[in-house]
Design a protein around this motif. Sequence first.
Motif, PDB file in Angstrom:
ATOM      1  N   VAL A 142     -70.937  19.117  12.332  1.00  0.00           N
ATOM      2  CA  VAL A 142     -71.585  20.017  13.282  1.00  0.00           C
ATOM      3  C   VAL A 142     -70.479  20.803  13.983  1.00  0.00           C
ATOM      4  N   ASP A 143     -70.429  22.089  13.688  1.00  0.00           N
ATOM      5  CA  ASP A 143     -69.438  22.996  14.280  1.00  0.00           C
ATOM      6  C   ASP A 143     -70.046  23.477  15.589  1.00  0.00           C
ATOM      7  N   MET A 144     -69.506  23.035  16.696  1.00  0.00           N
ATOM      8  CA  MET A 144     -70.152  23.306  17.991  1.00  0.00           C
ATOM      9  C   MET A 144     -69.141  23.592  19.092  1.00  0.00           C
ATOM     10  N   SER A 145     -69.624  24.135  20.163  1.00  0.00           N
ATOM     11  CA  SER A 145     -68.841  24.511  21.343  1.00  0.00           C
ATOM     12  C   SER A 145     -67.843  25.622  21.010  1.00  0.00           C
ATOM     13  N   SER A 146     -66.732  25.284  20.392  1.00  0.00           N
ATOM     14  CA  SER A 146     -65.790  26.242  19.801  1.00  0.00           C
ATOM     15  C   SER A 146     -65.448  27.482  20.640  1.00  0.00           C
ATOM     16  N   PRO A 147     -65.004  27.278  21.874  1.00  0.00           N
ATOM     17  CA  PRO A 147     -64.616  28.441  22.688  1.00  0.00           C
ATOM     18  C   PRO A 147     -63.280  29.022  22.213  1.00  0.00           C
ATOM     19  N   ASN A 148     -62.955  30.183  22.725  1.00  0.00           N
ATOM     20  CA  ASN A 148     -61.636  30.751  22.477  1.00  0.00           C
ATOM     21  C   ASN A 148     -60.703  30.297  23.581  1.00  0.00           C
ATOM     22  N   LEU A 149     -59.581  29.778  23.214  1.00  0.00           N
ATOM     23  CA  LEU A 149     -58.705  29.172  24.222  1.00  0.00           C
ATOM     24  C   LEU A 149     -58.002  30.199  25.101  1.00  0.00           C
ATOM     25  N   GLY A 156     -72.299  30.858  26.938  1.00  0.00           N
ATOM     26  CA  GLY A 156     -72.670  30.802  25.522  1.00  0.00           C
ATOM     27  C   GLY A 156     -72.128  29.524  24.894  1.00  0.00           C
ATOM     28  N   HIS A 157     -70.917  29.150  25.301  1.00  0.00           N
ATOM     29  CA  HIS A 157     -70.339  27.918  24.761  1.00  0.00           C
ATOM     30  C   HIS A 157     -71.008  26.688  25.346  1.00  0.00           C
ATOM     31  N   LEU A 158     -71.539  26.847  26.559  1.00  0.00           N
ATOM     32  CA  LEU A 158     -72.310  25.741  27.138  1.00  0.00           C
ATOM     33  C   LEU A 158     -73.532  25.490  26.250  1.00  0.00           C
ATOM     34  N   ASN A 182     -64.838  20.978  16.965  1.00  0.00           N
ATOM     35  CA  ASN A 182     -64.631  22.049  17.931  1.00  0.00           C
ATOM     36  C   ASN A 182     -63.685  23.080  17.300  1.00  0.00           C
ATOM     37  N   HIS A 183     -64.264  24.133  16.746  1.00  0.00           N
ATOM     38  CA  HIS A 183     -63.488  25.156  16.023  1.00  0.00           C
ATOM     39  C   HIS A 183     -62.952  26.167  17.043  1.00  0.00           C
ATOM     40  N   VAL A 184     -62.035  25.716  17.876  1.00  0.00           N
ATOM     41  CA  VAL A 184     -61.579  26.580  18.968  1.00  0.00           C
ATOM     42  C   VAL A 184     -60.716  27.731  18.452  1.00  0.00           C
ATOM     43  N   ASN A 338     -57.855  36.811   8.810  1.00  0.00           N
ATOM     44  CA  ASN A 338     -58.724  37.006   9.978  1.00  0.00           C
ATOM     45  C   ASN A 338     -59.716  35.850  10.180  1.00  0.00           C
ATOM     46  N   TYR A 339     -60.661  36.083  11.098  1.00  0.00           N
ATOM     47  CA  TYR A 339     -61.698  35.099  11.441  1.00  0.00           C
ATOM     48  C   TYR A 339     -62.451  34.625  10.196  1.00  0.00           C
ATOM     49  N   ASP A 340     -62.783  35.578   9.310  1.00  0.00           N
ATOM     50  CA  ASP A 340     -63.524  35.234   8.086  1.00  0.00           C
ATOM     51  C   ASP A 340     -62.704  34.338   7.171  1.00  0.00           C
ATOM     52  N   THR A 342     -60.324  32.375   7.939  1.00  0.00           N
ATOM     53  CA  THR A 342     -60.212  31.056   8.564  1.00  0.00           C
ATOM     54  C   THR A 342     -61.487  30.249   8.364  1.00  0.00           C
ATOM     55  N   ASP A 343     -62.627  30.902   8.551  1.00  0.00           N
ATOM     56  CA  ASP A 343     -63.893  30.190   8.369  1.00  0.00           C
ATOM     57  C   ASP A 343     -64.096  29.771   6.910  1.00  0.00           C
ATOM     58  N   LEU A 344     -63.616  30.588   5.985  1.00  0.00           N
ATOM     59  CA  LEU A 344     -63.705  30.186   4.573  1.00  0.00           C
ATOM     60  C   LEU A 344     -62.853  28.940   4.330  1.00  0.00           C
ATOM     61  N   ILE A 360     -73.288  22.360   9.735  1.00  0.00           N
ATOM     62  CA  ILE A 360     -74.224  23.044  10.617  1.00  0.00           C
ATOM     63  C   ILE A 360     -73.422  23.767  11.698  1.00  0.00           C
ATOM     64  N   TYR A 361     -73.627  25.077  11.806  1.00  0.00           N
ATOM     65  CA  TYR A 361     -72.903  25.877  12.798  1.00  0.00           C
ATOM     66  C   TYR A 361     -73.829  26.201  13.948  1.00  0.00           C
ATOM     67  N   VAL A 362     -73.468  25.753  15.133  1.00  0.00           N
ATOM     68  CA  VAL A 362     -74.284  26.062  16.302  1.00  0.00           C
ATOM     69  C   VAL A 362     -73.558  27.168  17.063  1.00  0.00           C
ATOM     70  N   VAL A 363     -73.925  28.389  16.760  1.00  0.00           N
ATOM     71  CA  VAL A 363     -73.221  29.570  17.280  1.00  0.00           C
ATOM     72  C   VAL A 363     -74.265  30.645  17.609  1.00  0.00           C
ATOM     73  N   GLY A 364     -74.021  31.404  18.643  1.00  0.00           N
ATOM     74  CA  GLY A 364     -74.970  32.434  19.092  1.00  0.00           C
ATOM     75  C   GLY A 364     -75.431  33.399  17.999  1.00  0.00           C
ATOM     76  N   PRO A 366     -75.570  36.590  17.820  1.00  0.00           N
ATOM     77  CA  PRO A 366     -74.753  37.761  17.436  1.00  0.00           C
ATOM     78  C   PRO A 366     -73.873  37.508  16.203  1.00  0.00           C
ATOM     79  N   GLN A 367     -73.583  36.262  15.887  1.00  0.00           N
ATOM     80  CA  GLN A 367     -72.729  36.007  14.720  1.00  0.00           C
ATOM     81  C   GLN A 367     -73.536  35.708  13.452  1.00  0.00           C
ATOM     82  N   LYS A 368     -74.820  36.020  13.497  1.00  0.00           N
ATOM     83  CA  LYS A 368     -75.696  35.718  12.368  1.00  0.00           C
ATOM     84  C   LYS A 368     -75.175  36.288  11.052  1.00  0.00           C
TER      85      LYS A 368
HETATM   86  N1  ARG Z   1     -64.695  30.930  18.769  1.00  0.00           N
HETATM   87  C1  ARG Z   1     -65.905  31.613  18.424  1.00  0.00           C
HETATM   88  C2  ARG Z   1     -66.474  32.318  19.650  1.00  0.00           C
HETATM   89  O1  ARG Z   1     -66.183  31.942  20.758  1.00  0.00           O
HETATM   90  C3  ARG Z   1     -66.975  30.683  17.904  1.00  0.00           C
HETATM   91  C4  ARG Z   1     -66.579  29.911  16.683  1.00  0.00           C
HETATM   92  C5  ARG Z   1     -67.764  29.357  15.972  1.00  0.00           C
HETATM   93  N2  ARG Z   1     -67.437  28.586  14.824  1.00  0.00           N
HETATM   94  C6  ARG Z   1     -66.970  29.059  13.663  1.00  0.00           C
HETATM   95  N3  ARG Z   1     -66.674  28.240  12.707  1.00  0.00           N
HETATM   96  N4  ARG Z   1     -66.834  30.364  13.459  1.00  0.00           N
HETATM   97  O2  ARG Z   1     -67.231  33.256  19.487  1.00  0.00           O
END
Ligand code: ARG
Length: 617
Positions: A142-149, A156-158, A182-184, A338-340, A342-344, A360-364, A366-368
Amino acid sequence: MQSTLSALSQRVTEAIAEAFQLKPEDVNPRLTRSQDDKFGDYQCNAAMGLAKQLGQKPRDIAQKIVDQLKTDDLCEAPEIAGPGFINLKLTTEYLAGQLTQTPPNPDDAAASEQTGPVRNQTGPVRDRIGIPTVEHAETIVVDMSSPNLAKEMHVGHLRSTVIGDSIARILEFAGHNVHRVNHVGDWGTQFGMLLEFVRQTQPDALEQKGNLVINDLEKFYVQAKKRFDDDPEFADRSRKNVVQLQSHDPNTIAIWEMFCHESLRHCHAIYEILGVENLVDRGESFYGPMLGDVVEEFKTKGHATESDGALCVFLDGFTSRDGDPLPMMIQKSDGGYNYDTTDLAAIRHRIHEMHADRIIYVVGIPQKQHFQMLFAAAEKVGWSSDNNMLTHIGFGSVLGEDGRPFKTREGGSVKLKDLLDEAEARARRVVEQNVEKGGDRSHFDESTINHIARTVAIGAVKYFDLSHNLASDYKFNFDNMLAMEGNTAPYMLYAYARIRSIARKADTANTEENAATSTNAPIVLEHDSELRLARMILRFPEIIDTLLVDLRPNLLTDYLFDLSKAFNMFYDRKQGVRVIDAKPMNIRASRLRLCDITARVLKTGLNLLGINTIERM
Ligand code: ARG
């Protein structure tokens, strides 16, 4: 506690297979809950489909199914209605028998040793109420929370944290092997600027571990950004930092590590308050060494196309607004990733190294599209085998009172710590009022009140979030989430505490009576409100089954709300039954046990939402 729906589905399947000489695996029993109690509990809609298939009249088909149906131990005689529906109504004996078989609560033994009004109980559920685990346990990430440091975690991360944790708990309850990841965002160009700002404002940070302290990450970011925009020399150094970071210059890496560590400290303070455990930090940088290989794999398999110097993957069905093919870029023209990419790499790592059966990615929301393309690319390159493996659970935004994105009055992002502190202060007032109303303060010393206030506050924030449809936006509103009435945490927690108080009162009543109040008393169901409550309790395993297919926590909050309403009806002086002073003894024992099972379902259900219960409120 078995799922009645699945037990009945099996019977109906067998009957259909028998009646029409079909293989059971080819049969769809089409059994659902009845829309209206007056038609019974379940409805089988299979006859209509079969009629077309077999060229017979639906009612005749329904009759043939009924002739084969063996459900005497569960249901009254089936009834055929309308064009060919089969209505099934559970018998009182079945309902009572199922409830009587509820296994004892493993927490009861432990609890009798603990005294005091508050029992501590984070961690996974121990009381399964007899619900079995799945036959085939899967490994699920479960990929969750994952804020940007680079910045402070925002609302949204909450949401991602709260929803992700609930989903993880539900999957764990089913017996799956769950990894919360936590994919920070800990890599990228913003870090060049932040590291430069650390160098300039806290020059001695590197000298000793723990020297770097940033109290307000958001401010830090804003100040660094301003310096970056205003001061060309600073900007220049920042860009050099990026290059040094990418070439793993030891000094730059050391500052970067310190910064990430400090930022993660902020995140984990929030996770701790929220009671989110076992969340493993695995930032984007972790996948850095794998990115080259990932791109290579796309190239050798013939899925990467050069376009304006960059490497792109073209995926069927994705087009830009003008209808041109929309590629996914996996390597920029300057050679960077890039982000893509890394996700791959993360998908490949999770499937190949972690042996994930599902991610399972729990992400807002907008990233659909990002996830749609990502999943398509993973399939194209041959990592994910079926389309069940990768799921994006998107969610809506948290809005302010004005219906716009939730911000502070000054327009900055709301600090989660402040938000949770305010929730606690407000919950405290609610709790104080309740205690005042109750009249007896003897069980509520200062530390108990603090504990209750925190439990109610965190419960309220989580419950409010989880009770909304995932896809909907919602307005953050303390009054609504802390209301004692309605589908809220305080209401649910109060319902639970109230049932527990019934048990305590009964315990102190009369010892001779208590001899009959054993935790395995046979359940007797007489009154309408009793039957209704029994039916509601027995829906719990069905709700769990549904949740496992359709990971929407609001199905669970809705159910728990219905259950507590059914309980209130049962316990109501006018509409319900007597409990503590019920006669004869076997009825009293049965009703007390019904109370206890209700409390257990509430507690287990709330635990699956990540919400702790309190024994008194
Ligand atoms: N760090 C991203 C953000 O704050 C969310 C990452 C979600 N997870 C992932 N594997 N892309 O928007």
